[in-house]
Design a protein around this motif. Structure first.
Motif, PDB file in Angstrom:
ATOM      1  N   VAL A  27     -12.616  -9.554  -3.714  1.00  0.00           N
ATOM      2  CA  VAL A  27     -12.816  -8.102  -3.697  1.00  0.00           C
ATOM      3  C   VAL A  27     -13.275  -7.652  -2.303  1.00  0.00           C
ATOM      4  O   VAL A  27     -12.713  -6.718  -1.719  1.00  0.00           O
ATOM      5  N   ALA A  28     -14.258  -8.356  -1.774  1.00  0.00           N
ATOM      6  CA  ALA A  28     -14.779  -7.981  -0.453  1.00  0.00           C
ATOM      7  C   ALA A  28     -13.700  -8.140   0.613  1.00  0.00           C
ATOM      8  O   ALA A  28     -13.554  -7.292   1.505  1.00  0.00           O
ATOM      9  N   GLY A  29     -12.923  -9.215   0.514  1.00  0.00           N
ATOM     10  CA  GLY A  29     -11.851  -9.450   1.480  1.00  0.00           C
ATOM     11  C   GLY A  29     -10.795  -8.364   1.421  1.00  0.00           C
ATOM     12  O   GLY A  29     -10.298  -7.916   2.456  1.00  0.00           O
ATOM     13  N   ARG A  34      -8.065  -4.043   4.116  1.00  0.00           N
ATOM     14  CA  ARG A  34      -7.366  -2.770   3.939  1.00  0.00           C
ATOM     15  C   ARG A  34      -8.141  -1.620   4.567  1.00  0.00           C
ATOM     16  O   ARG A  34      -7.715  -0.464   4.498  1.00  0.00           O
ATOM     17  N   GLY A  35      -9.320  -1.917   5.108  1.00  0.00           N
ATOM     18  CA  GLY A  35     -10.098  -0.868   5.765  1.00  0.00           C
ATOM     19  C   GLY A  35     -10.755   0.094   4.802  1.00  0.00           C
ATOM     20  O   GLY A  35     -11.001   1.253   5.131  1.00  0.00           O
ATOM     21  N   GLU A  61     -13.497   8.608   2.499  1.00  0.00           N
ATOM     22  CA  GLU A  61     -13.008   9.002   3.826  1.00  0.00           C
ATOM     23  C   GLU A  61     -12.168   7.877   4.421  1.00  0.00           C
ATOM     24  O   GLU A  61     -11.353   8.100   5.302  1.00  0.00           O
ATOM     25  N   SER A  62     -12.392   6.656   3.957  1.00  0.00           N
ATOM     26  CA  SER A  62     -11.674   5.518   4.542  1.00  0.00           C
ATOM     27  C   SER A  62     -10.304   5.309   3.910  1.00  0.00           C
ATOM     28  O   SER A  62      -9.416   4.760   4.536  1.00  0.00           O
ATOM     29  N   GLN A  71      -4.763  -1.244  -5.277  1.00  0.00           N
ATOM     30  CA  GLN A  71      -4.869  -2.536  -4.576  1.00  0.00           C
ATOM     31  C   GLN A  71      -5.832  -3.458  -5.314  1.00  0.00           C
ATOM     32  O   GLN A  71      -5.593  -4.659  -5.429  1.00  0.00           O
ATOM     33  N   LEU A  72      -6.941  -2.905  -5.798  1.00  0.00           N
ATOM     34  CA  LEU A  72      -7.891  -3.711  -6.576  1.00  0.00           C
ATOM     35  C   LEU A  72      -7.209  -4.281  -7.813  1.00  0.00           C
ATOM     36  O   LEU A  72      -7.402  -5.439  -8.172  1.00  0.00           O
TER      37      LEU A  72
END
Lengths: 169, 580
Positions: A27-29, A34-35, A61-62, A71-72
């Motif tokens: 998840v963190a990766g 993906r920013g 905002e990202s 994506q998740l």
């Protein structure tokens, strides 16, 4: 930590994942490559030991929420994603904090604490350790209130959240 | 349910056999060594590569050509890291692959043991999914899950990391009980392929009313085995088709409705038709930057129908007016049925068709004629190769100018005849990918079209091709340069050539190829081209390499400069005065 104002910039995702090694790294990766920015993250097992639950506050905002969720969802170990709109979620956060508390200022401090609904966890010679559970915004306010006393150490959990109960259900 | 006692290594090989694996590309080493022993007794043929990256691209070429997942097996540490490029390549091009890696024993993980690396950590972002197996008993289930994930939904590479102790018969941890009843446990993986009827109806409505529609076809069509459905849709509606670099062959180039390749080096008509369209029907395509050019100037008047099996592609780059999540073949067949049932509409496309045919007449792909004294024209070499080789020849390519010329000048009339590295742009892809394709399709002719920069990255796999008996053919378009970089330096860096010249004389490709067991030729004169190709096409007992000495100054046209919109397509100097 500069916690979010409850505006539409931040969304809370409650993500059920398989309780397997490396899942948090996936998840963190994903967020890193993906920013996508994480505002806060809390992880704990659920009542079913096959699954863990992540409460992720995403900075929109990202990246658009739609992309973050899709994506998740592509991660094989992600079982379910619930998106909690601001206002439709019950959010709680725990803060424990050690503050300067010379004997002559303790009454004042405890009065503030009582008003906020917090607890005294430990008392030292010139310091006190306090805890408070509440909505993130109230934690922010209390943190600001404590600042004049002198914060020695502070730890917040990041928020956990569940959907508001539907009255008809 | 009866069970059979065996060790993890035997279980791994048996699990691969159960998945129908007939070919395994790999190279043994310490950690994976125990698995290589039961392999001797297996029906699976192992192809011993000379570098693990080669194994990965071979698996990829095999998968492209056959539609079946490619499988590679390598050892821990450097074996795994050498395969990373090939995994990333397959990830970006959605190629179904399964990679088995050896790992140090479970107890040694995290101790910086010999040839230890964090394989699952390293490959997390370049695989669709990966597994670290820690119990021998889990091997059959994980292998089944790996193949399921690799081949369903949007395909991709899956890695299975196997510590040595659970496959080593000398270690008690390797003991397991084999059962044929293997149940997958993937609660978070649901590759739904159905499509929503209302979405199909909405897409059909947009198609009915469009006056300037284009079918924008990507590699997803090939993954979905949807070429025939696509042909029905195109012929039913009479809508033109562009095939992206990943979709060449998905629609026949010789078809009247085919406009060829769009994008940075697409032909004028394909690029301009997309740019001027009022409707783009994107089928298994992902609006890659090499197709769209500058995004805010891409197809400004077009409404978008976007079909993709990966919902994350819908709206990722360009907002879709109708987004359809689902398998391309299912979606296209539903669209065809809907259009047949409720009519094709009455939009007037006469003017559009005449504009398109006007572009085709004014802006065909061209290059300047050869002049005596010049080195060979690379485009001409490809044209001769195309015309002298069978219609269903499989073409694999490396990355760079030769790749673009191959895509432009070959005539792709069959799906699964074009194999290249589109997303990652991996130099050196051609030779191992061609070997993998030949291994999977031994009765077909396979040509690798390669550049000299690419050739030097993976040429050692020609040893594999010779020793293992895969008679591929390599057309080396040798211009002594890293040609595409040279082209950019010429066009955008004031002809200041920085580190792009390789060498005119070294290596001697003919001798090098011969030393690897290949038949080898060198061609400098245009008159020798046909004879060399004809000779190569007659050889079927060993690989062939032809070193074609081509012009370094030749550039790939048309070209959309980086950062420009597709409306600013640069045409070859020969067409500069043509009215657009």
């Amino acid at each position: 930590m500069n916690v979010a104002e409850p505006d539409y910039r931040y969304h809370t995702l409650v993500v059920t994942v398989e309780n397997k090694s490396g899942v948090l790294a996936r998840v963190a990766g994903l967020f890193a490559r993906r920013g996508f920015n994480i505002e806060s993250l809390a992880v704990a097992p659920t009542d079913d030991d096959r699954f863990s639950r992540l409460t992720i506050v995403v900075d929109l905002e990202s990246a658009p929420l739609d992309q973050v969720v899709k994506q998740l969802d592509k991660l094989v170990n992600v079982v379910e994603i619930r998106e909690l709109h601001p206002g439709s979620a019950v959010e709680r956060e725990l803060m424990i904090v050690t503050v300067e508390a010379e004997p002559d200022r303790r009454d004042e401090l405890v009065e503030q604490l009582d008003r906020a609904g917090g607890k005294v966890l430990s008392v030292g010679a010139d310091r006190m350790m306090l805890s408070l559970v509440g909505p993130p915004k109230r934690i922010d306010e209390f943190e600001n209130l404590l600042r004049p006393f002198g914060i020695v150490e502070l730890q917040r959990t990041g928020r956990v959240a569940l959907a508001v109960l539907d009255e008809d259900a | 349910m009866t069970t059979t006692p065996m060790d993890g290594g035997q279980a791994l090989i048996r699990a691969l056999e159960n998945e129908g694996v007939d070919l395994l590309f790999g190279l043994p080493g310490g950690a994976i060594l125990p698995v290589y022993d039961p392999l001797i007794d297996s029906s699976i043929r192992h192809v011993l590569v000379r570098h693990e990256q080669g194994a990965g691209h071979m698996a990829s070429g095999y998968a492209h050509a056959t539609g079946r997942p490619g499988v590679l097996m390598v050892t821990s540490g450097p074996g795994a890291t050498n395969a990373v490029t090939a995994l990333c390549d397959a990830h970006l091009d959605s190629v179904p692959m399964v990679c088995i890696t050896g790992q140090v024993p479970v107890g040694a993980i995290g101790t910086d043991a010999f040839q230890e690396c964090d394989t699952t950590g390293i490959t997390m972002s370049v695989t669709k999914h990966n597994f670290l197996v820690t119990e021998a008993q889990d091997i059959p289930r994980v292998v089944k899950e790996a193949f399921h994930i690799a081949t369903t939904g949007r395909p991709g590479p899956v890695l299975v990391d196997i510590p040595k102790d659970i496959v080593d018969p000398g270690n008690p941890a390797s003991a397991m009980e084999w059962s044929d009843d293997i149940e997958m446990d993937l609660p978070g993986y649901n590759p739904d392929t159905g499509v929503d009827k209302a979405d199909i109806a909405a897409a059909a409505d947009l198609i009915r009313s469009a006056e300037r529609p284009v079918l924008y076809v990507g590699g997803g069509i090939l993954k979905a085995r949807a070429a025939e459905a696509l042909r029905q849709l195109a012929e039913l509606t009479g809508i033109h088709v562009v095939t992206t670099l990943m979709a060449r062959g998905a629609f026949p180039d010789s078809h009247d409705l085919c406009l060829g390749m769009p994008g940075m080096h697409g032909n004028f008509t394909a690029v301009t038709a997309m740019q001027e369209a009022d409707l783009l029907v994107a089928l298994g395509a992902r609006f890659d930057d090499r197709v769209t050019g500058r995004l805010d100037g891409f197809a400004p008047d077009a409404r978008i129908v976007h079909v993709d099996i990966d919902s994350a592609e819908l709206g990722k780059v360009r907002r879709a007016d109708v987004a359809i999540r689902g398998d391309c073949r299912v979606a296209i067949e539903a669209l065809v049925a809907e259009l047949q049932a409720d009519g094709l509409g009455d939009a007037d496309r006469v003017a559009w068709r005449s504009r398109v045919s006007g572009w085709q007449e004014r802006f065909p792909l061209v290059y300047e004629a050869w002049v005596p004294g010049q080195a060979l024209k690379p485009q001409y070499v490809i044209e001769r190769l195309r015309d002298l080789s069978p219609d269903d020849t499989i073409v694999a390519s490396g990355v760079g100018q030769h790749q673009m010329w191959a895509s432009q000048y070959w005539n792709f009339d069959h799906p699964y005849t074009w194999i290249n590295s589109g997303g990652l742009g991996t130099m050196g892809y051609a030779i191992p990918a061609a070997i993998g394709a030949k291994a999977g399709m031994p009765d077909r002719m396979v040509w690798a079209i390669d550049g000299d920069g690419c050739f030097q990255m993976t040429a050692q796999e020609l040893v594999t091709a010779t020793v293992e008996g895969f008679p591929i053919k390599v057309a080396l378009l040798n211009n002594s340069y890293l040609g595409m970089v040279r082209q950019w330096q010429e066009m955008f860096y004031d002809e200041r050539y920085s580190e792009v010249f390789l060498s005119k004389d070294v290596p001697d490709y003919k001798m090098w190829a011969q030393s690897m067991g290949c038949e080898a030729m060198r061609v400098d004169d245009p008159d020798e081209i046909d004879a060399a190709i004809t000779k190569a096409n007659e050889i079927d007992d060993r690989p062939v390499v032809i070193d074609f000495r081509v012009m370094a100054e030749e550039k790939v046209y048309p070209m959309v400069p980086s950062g420009a919109t597709n409306s600013d397509l640069v045409v070859p100097p020969l067409q500069a005065d043509q009215p657009r």
